[in-house]
Scaffold this motif. Structure first.
Motif, PDB file in Angstrom:
ATOM      1  N   ASP B  91       2.653 -12.067   5.249  1.00 23.15           N
ATOM      2  CA  ASP B  91       3.732 -11.218   5.771  1.00 23.15           C
ATOM      3  C   ASP B  91       4.081 -10.089   4.794  1.00 23.15           C
ATOM      4  O   ASP B  91       4.364  -8.967   5.193  1.00 23.15           O
ATOM      5  N   TYR B  92       4.084 -10.418   3.504  1.00 20.99           N
ATOM      6  CA  TYR B  92       4.330  -9.372   2.504  1.00 20.99           C
ATOM      7  C   TYR B  92       3.297  -8.249   2.648  1.00 20.99           C
ATOM      8  O   TYR B  92       3.638  -7.074   2.730  1.00 20.99           O
ATOM      9  N   LEU B  93       2.044  -8.658   2.678  1.00 22.82           N
ATOM     10  CA  LEU B  93       0.960  -7.666   2.778  1.00 22.82           C
ATOM     11  C   LEU B  93       1.073  -6.854   4.056  1.00 22.82           C
ATOM     12  O   LEU B  93       0.942  -5.624   4.044  1.00 22.82           O
ATOM     13  N   ASN B  94       1.348  -7.554   5.121  1.00 24.61           N
ATOM     14  CA  ASN B  94       1.424  -6.914   6.425  1.00 24.61           C
ATOM     15  C   ASN B  94       2.573  -5.914   6.510  1.00 24.61           C
ATOM     16  O   ASN B  94       2.506  -4.931   7.241  1.00 24.61           O
ATOM     17  N   SER B  95       3.630  -6.186   5.746  1.00 21.99           N
ATOM     18  CA  SER B  95       4.749  -5.228   5.788  1.00 21.99           C
ATOM     19  C   SER B  95       4.606  -4.153   4.703  1.00 21.99           C
ATOM     20  O   SER B  95       5.559  -3.429   4.407  1.00 21.99           O
ATOM     21  N   GLY B  96       3.428  -4.065   4.113  1.00 19.97           N
ATOM     22  CA  GLY B  96       3.152  -2.972   3.184  1.00 19.97           C
ATOM     23  C   GLY B  96       3.528  -3.268   1.745  1.00 19.97           C
ATOM     24  O   GLY B  96       3.456  -2.380   0.880  1.00 19.97           O
TER      25      GLY B  96
END
Lengths: 64, 191
Positions: B91-96
């Motif tokens: 989720d961290y990665l996905n939110s940039g």
């Protein structure tokens, strides 16, 4: 190889060293310059491995 | 060091402990995802006389299943400094947001990893150079991109010095028009 240019301005003096060292890297075999670079990098890695900091504290430190 | 072709450099350096950590890490990474190393470590790989605590990497956006497989492969030897929960990390990665991964029980050095989400970041995955060392290959961003980002985007003293090192070292190989193009793209992305 040109000698390192001194400078009263610290920033400029550092940049002169960067150019001087890049010239050395360019004009010497990889094995020669890397031996010198490795003294610096290997000692940092050794220090880092001995420096115990928790994940939480490290990330807090990075935020600051 | 010498160019074998436009996008391949052979490096005969005596590998240091940081290089070995990077080579080990990217061997796992490339089994699962396209990656590119950007920023400071690129200058270090080519001899810059300074230390660093992190290695910046862009990876292509991948599905959660693919990321879970990568995560499983990594967790034998590495841990994520941000979380142990693979869903949360994804989720961290996905939110940039970037995540940091280090060798288990260590924090430094660490790999700062981001999904390549912007056009400029996605482009860096296509515009790469393969560096061949005695212990394997490392994919880095093009020299021109490296110089442009350090000089016109990051701009700290350390970044300007990194750019100078690369520029001086590869003077005859650098495409200055390409740097100008990147400069324009960086300026447009800012506005």
């Amino acid at each position: 190889m040109q000698k390192l240019k001194p400078d009263k301005d610290n920033k400029q003096e550092r940049m002169n060293f960067v150019e001087y060292w890049a010239e050395f890297v360019k004009n010497n075999p990889d094995k020669v310059w890397s031996k010198q670079q490795n003294l610096l990098i290997n000692s940092q890695i050794k220090n880092a491995q001995n420096f115990k900091i928790s994940r939480k504290d490290y990330l807090e430190m990075k935020k600051k | 060091m010498k160019f074998l072709d436009k996008n391949t450099i052979k490096l005969d350096k005596e590998l240091n402990e940081l290089d070995k950590i990077v080579l080990d890490f990217v061997k796992i990474l490339e089994r699962h995802v396209k990656y590119v190393i950007v920023s400071g470590y690129v200058s270090l790989l080519f001899g810059r006389a300074r230390a660093t605590e992190d290695i910046d990497i862009f990876i292509e956006e991948i599905s959660k299943d693919k990321f879970t497989a990568l995560s499983k492969d990594l967790e034998k030897k590495y841990w994520c400094l941000n979380s142990d929960d693979v869903n949360e990390i994804y989720d961290y990665l996905n939110s940039g947001l970037p995540i940091r991964i280090a060798v288990k029980d260590q924090t430094i050095p660490n790999f700062e990893i981001k999904f390549a989400k912007t056009l400029l970041n996605k482009d860096s995955l296509k515009d790469t150079i393969t560096v061949k060392t005695q212990l394997g290959k490392i994919k880095i961003s093009s020299l021109e991109r490296q110089i442009a980002f350090k000089k016109y985007y990051l701009k700290s003293d350390k970044d300007l010095e990194d750019a100078k090192h690369i520029e001086k070292l590869f003077k005859e190989k650098i495409d200055y028009k390409k740097i100008e193009n990147y400069k324009r793209l960086i300026e447009n992305a800012k506005t």
